[in-house]
Design a protein around this motif. Structure first.
Motif, PDB file in Angstrom:
ATOM      1  N   GLY A 295      -4.698 -66.691-120.002  1.00 37.32           N
ATOM      2  CA  GLY A 295      -5.749 -65.683-119.987  1.00 37.32           C
ATOM      3  C   GLY A 295      -5.292 -64.374-119.379  1.00 37.32           C
ATOM      4  O   GLY A 295      -4.175 -64.241-118.856  1.00 37.32           O
ATOM      5  N   GLU A 296      -6.168 -63.406-119.434  1.00 37.57           N
ATOM      6  CA  GLU A 296      -5.825 -62.068-118.953  1.00 37.57           C
ATOM      7  C   GLU A 296      -5.684 -62.050-117.429  1.00 37.57           C
ATOM      8  O   GLU A 296      -6.193 -62.922-116.726  1.00 37.57           O
ATOM      9  CB  GLU A 296      -6.880 -61.069-119.410  1.00 37.57           C
ATOM     10  CG  GLU A 296      -7.013 -61.037-120.928  1.00 37.57           C
ATOM     11  CD  GLU A 296      -7.748 -59.817-121.444  1.00 37.57           C
ATOM     12  OE1 GLU A 296      -7.388 -58.695-121.046  1.00 37.57           O
ATOM     13  OE2 GLU A 296      -8.666 -59.983-122.253  1.00 37.57           O
ATOM     14  N   THR A 297      -5.011 -61.031-116.933  1.00 41.18           N
ATOM     15  CA  THR A 297      -4.798 -60.890-115.489  1.00 41.18           C
ATOM     16  C   THR A 297      -6.134 -60.915-114.758  1.00 41.18           C
ATOM     17  O   THR A 297      -7.020 -60.095-115.044  1.00 41.18           O
ATOM     18  CB  THR A 297      -4.097 -59.563-115.178  1.00 41.18           C
ATOM     19  OG1 THR A 297      -2.882 -59.486-115.919  1.00 41.18           O
ATOM     20  CG2 THR A 297      -3.808 -59.444-113.696  1.00 41.18           C
TER      21      THR A 297
ATOM     22  N   LEU B  96      -8.378 -52.379-124.304  1.00 40.64           N
ATOM     23  CA  LEU B  96      -7.040 -52.948-124.414  1.00 40.64           C
ATOM     24  C   LEU B  96      -6.966 -54.329-123.759  1.00 40.64           C
ATOM     25  O   LEU B  96      -7.670 -54.616-122.778  1.00 40.64           O
ATOM     26  CB  LEU B  96      -6.019 -52.033-123.747  1.00 40.64           C
ATOM     27  CG  LEU B  96      -5.616 -50.768-124.503  1.00 40.64           C
ATOM     28  CD1 LEU B  96      -4.806 -49.855-123.594  1.00 40.64           C
ATOM     29  CD2 LEU B  96      -4.824 -51.111-125.756  1.00 40.64           C
ATOM     30  N   HIS B  97      -6.094 -55.158-124.292  1.00 40.70           N
ATOM     31  CA  HIS B  97      -5.714 -56.418-123.661  1.00 40.70           C
ATOM     32  C   HIS B  97      -4.320 -56.211-123.078  1.00 40.70           C
ATOM     33  O   HIS B  97      -3.365 -55.974-123.817  1.00 40.70           O
ATOM     34  CB  HIS B  97      -5.692 -57.551-124.683  1.00 40.70           C
ATOM     35  CG  HIS B  97      -7.011 -57.811-125.326  1.00 40.70           C
ATOM     36  ND1 HIS B  97      -8.005 -58.571-124.734  1.00 40.70           N
ATOM     37  CD2 HIS B  97      -7.518 -57.390-126.514  1.00 40.70           C
ATOM     38  CE1 HIS B  97      -9.053 -58.626-125.529  1.00 40.70           C
ATOM     39  NE2 HIS B  97      -8.789 -57.906-126.620  1.00 40.70           N
ATOM     40  N   PHE B  98      -4.202 -56.312-121.766  1.00 45.32           N
ATOM     41  CA  PHE B  98      -2.917 -56.043-121.119  1.00 45.32           C
ATOM     42  C   PHE B  98      -2.050 -57.298-121.083  1.00 45.32           C
ATOM     43  O   PHE B  98      -2.508 -58.381-120.711  1.00 45.32           O
ATOM     44  CB  PHE B  98      -3.138 -55.508-119.708  1.00 45.32           C
ATOM     45  CG  PHE B  98      -3.809 -54.166-119.677  1.00 45.32           C
ATOM     46  CD1 PHE B  98      -3.152 -53.041-120.156  1.00 45.32           C
ATOM     47  CD2 PHE B  98      -5.104 -54.026-119.200  1.00 45.32           C
ATOM     48  CE1 PHE B  98      -3.761 -51.807-120.146  1.00 45.32           C
ATOM     49  CE2 PHE B  98      -5.719 -52.794-119.182  1.00 45.32           C
ATOM     50  CZ  PHE B  98      -5.056 -51.675-119.657  1.00 45.32           C
ATOM     51  N   TRP B  99      -0.795 -57.119-121.466  1.00 45.65           N
ATOM     52  CA  TRP B  99       0.179 -58.219-121.409  1.00 45.65           C
ATOM     53  C   TRP B  99       0.293 -58.714-119.975  1.00 45.65           C
ATOM     54  O   TRP B  99       0.251 -57.934-119.025  1.00 45.65           O
ATOM     55  CB  TRP B  99       1.546 -57.709-121.887  1.00 45.65           C
ATOM     56  CG  TRP B  99       2.582 -58.773-122.031  1.00 45.65           C
ATOM     57  CD1 TRP B  99       2.911 -59.452-123.148  1.00 45.65           C
ATOM     58  CD2 TRP B  99       3.427 -59.279-120.984  1.00 45.65           C
ATOM     59  NE1 TRP B  99       3.915 -60.356-122.889  1.00 45.65           N
ATOM     60  CE2 TRP B  99       4.251 -60.270-121.562  1.00 45.65           C
ATOM     61  CE3 TRP B  99       3.577 -58.994-119.634  1.00 45.65           C
ATOM     62  CZ2 TRP B  99       5.198 -60.971-120.832  1.00 45.65           C
ATOM     63  CZ3 TRP B  99       4.515 -59.692-118.888  1.00 45.65           C
ATOM     64  CH2 TRP B  99       5.310 -60.667-119.486  1.00 45.65           C
ATOM     65  N   SER B 100       0.452 -60.036-119.818  1.00 46.32           N
ATOM     66  CA  SER B 100       0.474 -60.593-118.471  1.00 46.32           C
ATOM     67  C   SER B 100       1.238 -61.903-118.458  1.00 46.32           C
ATOM     68  O   SER B 100       1.684 -62.403-119.501  1.00 46.32           O
ATOM     69  CB  SER B 100      -0.965 -60.810-117.975  1.00 46.32           C
ATOM     70  OG  SER B 100      -0.987 -61.190-116.611  1.00 46.32           O
ATOM     71  N   TRP B 101       1.383 -62.465-117.263  1.00 50.31           N
ATOM     72  CA  TRP B 101       2.022 -63.763-117.110  1.00 50.31           C
ATOM     73  C   TRP B 101       1.208 -64.821-117.850  1.00 50.31           C
ATOM     74  O   TRP B 101       0.027 -64.987-117.602  1.00 50.31           O
ATOM     75  CB  TRP B 101       2.136 -64.113-115.623  1.00 50.31           C
ATOM     76  CG  TRP B 101       2.538 -65.543-115.366  1.00 50.31           C
ATOM     77  CD1 TRP B 101       3.474 -66.270-116.027  1.00 50.31           C
ATOM     78  CD2 TRP B 101       1.997 -66.411-114.358  1.00 50.31           C
ATOM     79  NE1 TRP B 101       3.570 -67.539-115.497  1.00 50.31           N
ATOM     80  CE2 TRP B 101       2.672 -67.655-114.480  1.00 50.31           C
ATOM     81  CE3 TRP B 101       1.024 -66.268-113.379  1.00 50.31           C
ATOM     82  CZ2 TRP B 101       2.391 -68.739-113.639  1.00 50.31           C
ATOM     83  CZ3 TRP B 101       0.744 -67.341-112.535  1.00 50.31           C
ATOM     84  CH2 TRP B 101       1.436 -68.569-112.676  1.00 50.31           C
ATOM     85  N   GLY B 102       1.880 -65.525-118.774  1.00 44.67           N
ATOM     86  CA  GLY B 102       1.205 -66.559-119.540  1.00 44.67           C
ATOM     87  C   GLY B 102       0.190 -66.024-120.524  1.00 44.67           C
ATOM     88  O   GLY B 102      -0.618 -66.793-121.073  1.00 44.67           O
ATOM     89  N   TYR B 103       0.249 -64.715-120.784  1.00 45.87           N
ATOM     90  CA  TYR B 103      -0.696 -64.087-121.706  1.00 45.87           C
ATOM     91  C   TYR B 103       0.092 -63.092-122.547  1.00 45.87           C
ATOM     92  O   TYR B 103       0.148 -61.904-122.254  1.00 45.87           O
ATOM     93  CB  TYR B 103      -1.807 -63.387-120.910  1.00 45.87           C
ATOM     94  CG  TYR B 103      -2.945 -62.842-121.754  1.00 45.87           C
ATOM     95  CD1 TYR B 103      -3.871 -63.704-122.334  1.00 45.87           C
ATOM     96  CD2 TYR B 103      -3.094 -61.481-121.951  1.00 45.87           C
ATOM     97  CE1 TYR B 103      -4.918 -63.200-123.094  1.00 45.87           C
ATOM     98  CE2 TYR B 103      -4.133 -60.977-122.703  1.00 45.87           C
ATOM     99  CZ  TYR B 103      -5.043 -61.842-123.279  1.00 45.87           C
ATOM    100  OH  TYR B 103      -6.085 -61.358-124.029  1.00 45.87           O
ATOM    101  N   GLY B 104       0.751 -63.638-123.581  1.00 47.14           N
ATOM    102  CA  GLY B 104       1.654 -62.827-124.386  1.00 47.14           C
ATOM    103  C   GLY B 104       0.924 -62.031-125.449  1.00 47.14           C
ATOM    104  O   GLY B 104       1.201 -62.190-126.654  1.00 47.14           O
TER     105      GLY B 104
END
Length: 998
Positions: A822-824, A275-283
């Motif tokens: 990018g991702e967390t 999975l790619h987890f939603w994050s700050w600056g990573y929509g």
């Protein structure tokens, strides 16, 4: 013969039934081909009413959009208006038809073909209607009567809506938000529209997170309703698709049978990897298709939900996102989020542009103010990777009776509507504190409708209510080692983008402007440089109390506001200019100051430096130069010659006094603690104006001819090398030809130049909006200005197919998420710099039973002596001997009262002086700490009172909160009043000292 005919008829009937069950739902863009007329026309509800002369529009469209930024908020027109739409839906048999309004302002009455559908009055939330009973083959007419009266009262109770307020909730009346039409099977997954329909829709969430392993369990739940006349059996299938359109996982629920008229919930869940987890600056967003299948395996209903997955945690004064601590850094933005001459009604891509700029400034949080944002902004924050705090509805203060019920109903509806949007991390129950009982009630609503969303629910303040999961005051700073405290809005100062400083055109004297309510309003008439400096000084208060500085920390804050707003104002203009951008989202220098300071989750992730202002001045100018940097030292170079190191203030601000202007190159070079260069920034003197540069910022999917899409035109005055001329303010004359409508921009002048095709640039730049027509074609824009050659720009709009009033064009589902940051990171977000030394007990000169109030993590309690100097002392016993070198203390009356104090470690004096005035805490830093387990704080003389922040006041009240009001009641000069105190010991940096994320 009869048997053969019966058999043939039976086959046709069966095939028809199967075919109707196998037809998937359709979601249509329902914005096109509406008609609008201001005034009350009772017969407009009927299908045969003649609306040929009404204004033809595309939604979203407020009837009074022309007033946005032209008039102050209190003068926005309120009246009755009607909207009507003609449309057709083919093959109605065995179908359900629903309409979804994302919101109307204020009270709307809805009619289909003359039949009354219902009433929707809160002016904020979405509402849906079942059109099926009144649909007919051929032409259908949907009519909406809307009353946007500022003093609108709920028809059934005669109660006003608390949030319909002329200070902040800009009254863009009518239908300023999107509308959708759904055609479904008679057995269908419901819509998340509790108002009127009483349905909850689809709920997607994740549990069992393994962030490092990139795993989680994904859950889907759909409320399903059987509106047919017979029992129906079906199965449930869930398909997860990634951002690139690749199928990730398909999983199933069990078989379900619903009786006629029955409603039930179907569920499915599966473990998902990679999975790619939603994050700050990573929509990063996934598409979840939840489908109902008949007994033959044919899909007869399918809902598409775009969502993301992230892990959260709230506690110990901090917020975790995907197992990494993040300090809240952002803006308290007006929910209207408006633009000149269009209000909030902009296309989805422009919402992404605006909200994406917040992320570019390194904000991670937007706190929408007072009322729930419209769905378009909610979804936009998902795409750009911007955390949201979502309110329900409020003005100021708690409420009772019907007005409190209105708030709980709105919170319920907003949670149901927005619970699949990953960017929402906070539910806000009030713009000001609410009671413990009301907090518990709101929490129960969250737990009922969004038990697995990973969202904290709280309110402004909530300093002593443990049931709240977050809190924080408006103008002041709070810390906690329980639920996180972040400032809901800080720094009210205002400044017009046009004013650089006192040394260059237009030579605006800092603070000059009219009085506000009979008093000077200097804080609301800043130059750009002083506004940027204020941002640095105010953020420093929160940075200083960041995670890693002890057990009690600040979870951050949101600065009021991001972009200048058509709401209550205190400065020279008739709109609020507290933004770090102007209304056209052109950056002020404060934008770049935040970009430097906020460059990291907690501690700095990337070094950055910025010189405030420009480098074009009159000859013989001598002025200070201000540099914002997250390095440890800054050196200034002018044409290669060093002007030395800057004087550091508020950690991020470096000042170089009395710099003599010379044309050329001004460079700021930043160094780390070891003297290594880590970043630099350069300003150059710009030459004479040579030409206009005209460009367009457009929809990444193309400029659509739907009557609602827009392009943002940018005009700059540049020199021969293409560099913007920072002091140019000439007027640009625009002409527009082709398939677009001029909506314009904003500048200082008559009516703020709203809709004016003669628009001054300010600081060498300005912007204007144009809106497409419903016909595709070429658009030619020409810009002319005195002394410069004309500039021309040609645009082409893309056709949008609309048939029978319906369109398949749904930009909300096709705009891409932004993945810039990018991702967390899996690395820690901060390093511990201070160690908290626990307090075991305390003795005092008076009120000894109350000494615990001074260190109890409750900022609504205090210890105070009895007003005599002889009793104005308190001695703390620590859990261990320590070399305390920092005493963090919140003294009552903090913004206006200075305390002359002495501090002893054992019997040795380690600090003596007068405390600073502040918006929360002061730090008594000890140069030569003494190892001891006894610390005494003593008042050594008379306190003095003079407000240091006199212009920082709430619109609905004064400067003080409840604790400061309590302090003002005690007029004695020998009162020692301690709200909270901490004893901190610096952690020595070693190569082995790890950073911390816990």
């Amino acid at each position: 013969m009869k048997n053969r005919f019966f058999f043939f008829t039976l086959i046709l009937t069966t095939l028809f039934a199967l075919s109707t069950h196998a037809a998937k739902r359709q979601k249509y863009n329902f914005n096109s081909e509406w008609r609008l007329q201001v005034g009350d026309f009772p017969q407009a509800k009927t299908a045969d009413f003649n609306d040929n002369d009404w204004k033809q529009i595309t939604l979203p469209h407020a009837f009074n959009e022309d007033e946005a930024f032209k008039l102050p908020i209190s003068q926005h027109t309120d009246t009755v208006m009607w909207y009507r739409k003609h449309f057709r839906v083919k093959e109605l048999r065995g179908k359900k038809v629903f309409v979804e309004f994302e919101g109307v302002r204020q009270g709307g009455e809805f009619f289909l073909n003359g039949h009354y559908l219902g009433l929707h009055e809160n002016g904020v939330m979405a509402v849906g209607f079942d059109l099926t009973p009144y649909m007919k083959e051929g032409d259908n007419v949907l009519a909406v009567r809307i009353d946007n009266n500022w003093f609108y009262r709920e028809k059934s109770t005669n109660s006003k809506y608390q949030w319909n307020d002329r200070n902040f909730n800009a009254n863009y009346g009518g239908i300023p938000k999107n509308v959708f039409l759904y055609v479904t099977d008679e057995v269908y997954q419901t819509l998340p529209l509790y108002s009127n329909l009483k349905t909850t829709g689809v709920y997607i969430y994740a549990t069992d997170f393994d962030i490092k392993g990139r795993k989680a369990k994904i859950h889907a739940e759909s409320e399903v309703k059987n509106d047919s006349r017979e029992a129906r059996s079906f199965s449930y299938r869930v398909t997860l698709t990634d951002a690139d359109g690749k199928s990730v996982k398909t999983f199933h629920g069990g078989k379900t049978v619903l009786k006629a008229g029955e409603t039930g919930t179907v569920k499915a869940a599966a473990d998902v990897s990679e999975l790619h987890f939603w994050s700050w600056g990573y929509g990063y967003l996934y598409t979840v298709n939840t489908a109902l299948l008949d007994d033959r395996g044919n899909v007869f209903d399918e809902v598409v939900t775009r969502t993301g997955f992230r892990k959260t945690k709230f506690g110990r004064g901090k917020v975790w996102l995907n197992d990494r601590v993040i300090q809240m850094k952002g803006y308290a933005q007006r929910t209207s989020n408006e633009w000149p001459a269009v209000g909030l009604s902009v296309p989805a891509w422009l919402s992404d542009y605006s909200n994406g700029l917040m992320v570019e400034s390194n904000a991670n949080l937007v706190r929408w103010m007072h009322v729930t944002p419209w769905k378009q902004d909610v979804e936009s924050c998902d795409r750009v990777g911007l955390i949201q705090a979502m309110p329900a509805g409020d003005a100021e203060k708690d409420r009772q009776g019907r007005q409190w019920e209105q708030r709980t109903e709105l919170m319920r509806d907003a949670i149901i509507y927005n619970r699949n949007n990953p960017s929402i991390l906070f539910y806000e129950c009030g713009n000001e504190s609410i009671s413990r009982e009301h907090m518990i009630e709101m929490k129960e609503i969250r737990d009922k409708f969004d038990p697995f969303g990973g969202r904290a629910i709280g309110s402004r303040e909530m300093l002593d209510i443990d049931e709240a999961e977050y809190g924080g005051e408006m103008l002041y700073i709070n810390k906690s080692k329980k639920h996180p405290m972040w400032a809901t809005e800080y720094c009210r100062d205002e400044g017009l983008r046009k004013y650089w400083d006192e040394y260059s055109y237009p030579f605006h004297k800092e603070g000059a402007g009219p009085l506000h309510k009979g008093k000077p309003a200097m804080s609301y008439n800043h130059n750009q440089d002083m506004l940027a400096l204020e941002m640095v000084r105010r953020w420093y208060d929160y940075w200083r109390e960041r995670p890693g500085t002890g057990l009690r920390v600040s979870a951050g804050g949101t600065k009021i506001i991001f972009s200048d707003s058509n709401t209550h104002y205190r400065g020279e203009e008739n709109y609020r200019r507290s933004g770090v951008t102007d209304p056209m989202r052109i950056e002020k220098d404060a934008f770049f100051a935040h970009q430097v300071m906020w460059n990291g989750w907690v501690d700095t992730d990337k070094f950055q430096t910025y010189i405030i202002g420009h480098w074009n001045y009159p000859e013989h100018t001598v002025k200070p130069v201000y540099v914002v940097s997250n390095g440890e030292q800054v050196e200034l170079l002018l044409n290669g010659k060093s002007l030395g190191k800057g004087k550091r203030e508020s950690h991020f601000l470096f000042t170089f006094d009395k710099v003599a202007y010379q044309p050329g190159r001004l460079e700021a070079v930043s160094y780390d603690g070891k003297g290594r260069e880590v970043s630099r920034y350069t300003l150059s003197t710009v030459g004479e104006a040579a030409r206009l540069e005209l460009t367009a910022i457009q929809n990444p999917e193309g400029f659509h001819a739907d009557g609602a899409d827009m392009a943002l035109l940018q005009v700059e005055v540049v020199d021969k090398d293409g560099r913007r001329c920072p002091l140019d303010n000439r007027t640009v004359r625009f002409t527009l030809k082709g398939e677009a409508e001029w909506r314009g921009g904003i500048a200082q002048g008559k009516d703020n130049h709203i809709l004016d095709m003669n628009l001054p640039v300010e600081c060498g730049i300005n912007r204007a909006l144009i809106r497409s027509t419903a016909k595709a074609g070429k658009i030619v824009v020409t810009a002319e200005a005195e002394g410069l050659p004309a500039a021309r720009l040609t645009l082409q709009t893309v056709p949008v197919k609309v048939a029978d009033g319906l369109s398949d064009y749904l930009p909300q589902l096709t705009l891409k998420g932004r993945l810039d940051k990018g991702e967390t990171p899996l690395t820690p977000s901060y390093t511990d710099t201070k160690r908290d030394i626990a307090i075991v007990s305390a003795e005092a000169g008076a009120n000894r039973t109350e000494t615990g109030n001074s260190h109890d993590d409750n900022e609504l309690s205090e210890w105070a002596n009895d007003g005599r100097l002889s009793t104005a002392w308190i001695t703390y016993t620590l859990a261990e001997k320590a070399s305390v070198d920092d005493i963090c203390i919140k003294l009552n009356g903090w913004r206006s009262r200075s305390y002359p104090l002495e501090v002893y470690a054992g019997d040795e004096l380690i600090w003596s002086g007068n405390t600073e005035k502040s918006l929360g805490y002061v730090h008594l830093e000890v140069d030569k700490p003494v190892c001891s387990d006894k610390i005494t704080v003593r008042l050594k003389g008379s306190t003095t009172d003079k407000d240091a922040f006199g212009q920082i006041v709430e619109v609905a009240g004064g400067a003080a909160n409840d604790m400061e009001k309590k302090a003002k009641e005690g007029k004695g000069k020998h009162n020692l009043r301690i709200i909270e105190i901490e004893f901190l010991e610096s952690i020595k940096k070693t190569s082995a000292s790890p950073a911390t994320i816990l």
